[in-house]
Enzyme design. Sequence first.
Site, PDB file in Angstrom:
ATOM      1  N   HIS A 179       0.833  -1.209   0.000  1.00  0.00           N
ATOM      2  CA  HIS A 179       0.000   0.000   0.000  1.00  0.00           C
ATOM      3  C   HIS A 179       0.868   1.260   0.000  1.00  0.00           C
ATOM      4  O   HIS A 179       0.778   2.106   0.904  1.00  0.00           O
ATOM      5  CB  HIS A 179      -0.901  -0.017   1.249  1.00  0.00           C
ATOM      6  CG  HIS A 179      -2.322   0.350   0.967  1.00  0.00           C
ATOM      7  ND1 HIS A 179      -3.177  -0.485   0.309  1.00  0.00           N
ATOM      8  CD2 HIS A 179      -3.043   1.484   1.236  1.00  0.00           C
ATOM      9  CE1 HIS A 179      -4.357   0.084   0.195  1.00  0.00           C
ATOM     10  NE2 HIS A 179      -4.305   1.289   0.749  1.00  0.00           N
ATOM     11  N   ARG A 187      -6.378   0.364  -8.019  1.00  0.00           N
ATOM     12  CA  ARG A 187      -6.328   0.565  -9.467  1.00  0.00           C
ATOM     13  C   ARG A 187      -4.908   0.344  -9.999  1.00  0.00           C
ATOM     14  O   ARG A 187      -4.705  -0.294 -11.031  1.00  0.00           O
ATOM     15  CB  ARG A 187      -6.796   1.975  -9.823  1.00  0.00           C
ATOM     16  CG  ARG A 187      -8.276   2.239  -9.574  1.00  0.00           C
ATOM     17  CD  ARG A 187      -8.608   3.680  -9.916  1.00  0.00           C
ATOM     18  NE  ARG A 187     -10.004   4.003  -9.681  1.00  0.00           N
ATOM     19  CZ  ARG A 187     -10.476   4.492  -8.536  1.00  0.00           C
ATOM     20  NH1 ARG A 187      -9.669   4.714  -7.515  1.00  0.00           N
ATOM     21  NH2 ARG A 187     -11.764   4.768  -8.393  1.00  0.00           N
ATOM     22  N   THR A 188      -3.927   0.918  -9.288  1.00  0.00           N
ATOM     23  CA  THR A 188      -2.533   0.795  -9.729  1.00  0.00           C
ATOM     24  C   THR A 188      -2.094  -0.665  -9.725  1.00  0.00           C
ATOM     25  O   THR A 188      -1.416  -1.120 -10.656  1.00  0.00           O
ATOM     26  CB  THR A 188      -1.613   1.635  -8.826  1.00  0.00           C
ATOM     27  OG1 THR A 188      -2.046   3.002  -8.869  1.00  0.00           O
ATOM     28  CG2 THR A 188      -0.164   1.553  -9.265  1.00  0.00           C
TER      29      THR A 188
END
Length: 255
Positions: A179, A187-188
């Site tokens: 994270h 999304r990434t």
Amino acid sequence: MNPEISSLLHECDKLKAKLSTLRPLPVDALKKIEEAYNIDYTYESNRIEGNTLTLQETELVVNEGMTIAGKSMREHLEAINHAEAVDYIRDFAKSGIEISERTIKEIHALVLHGINRENAGRYRTVPVRISGSTHVPPQPYLLGKLMEDFILRFSEMEARGEHPVLIAAYLHETLVRIHPFIDGNGRTSRLLMNLYLLRHGYTIVNLKGDDDTRRAYYSALEASHTDPTPFQKLIAEAEISSLKSHLAVLAYNGA
């Protein structure tokens, strides 16, 4: 390897081989098919994160530049940004450029373009919590080393010749666990996973945003902190579904 995972990977490879016999596709047909899948993927990936644009509204925002009444500016930007990020990963997949931390930051910068200028393409500097998860992401001061180790292990998996679908699942699952960004991690991570799949001749995995599918997705991600198998199974099954969908569309279009 888990026998069920092994069987799913074998099915992926059979379908990929079948798809390869149809390549290269006519440029016009390929463009139309990719555009349709790009919009569908953008819609579903944003829906997972709570975006309320419909599929048709997403298409109008991305392809026609329309403004949808009653929808926020952020929702419009999420659609436009994600579609541009999909174009980016398709182009990147065809290049010889190595996947690196810079690649991840460039994807993230596209995802948050115009939404969060201060943090787009930059690792977070504050602690975060993931809503609905028992997992607590690492403190910001640990991110540099964790991301370095993440890319190193990715390189080692490639060197060992591990299956591309398993490596793609690793890229997604591990990036979400680290994270590294204040926002846009989901999304990434999905874009990074799909970049890797595209580079190796597979098709985009489009995880759906409906309630049941989203719950299964989050449940598999949560389990992956201790056992990667459920998430590997979910991604392999989604890749099989994607390959079958592409084959059916190509057959319909006479490819």
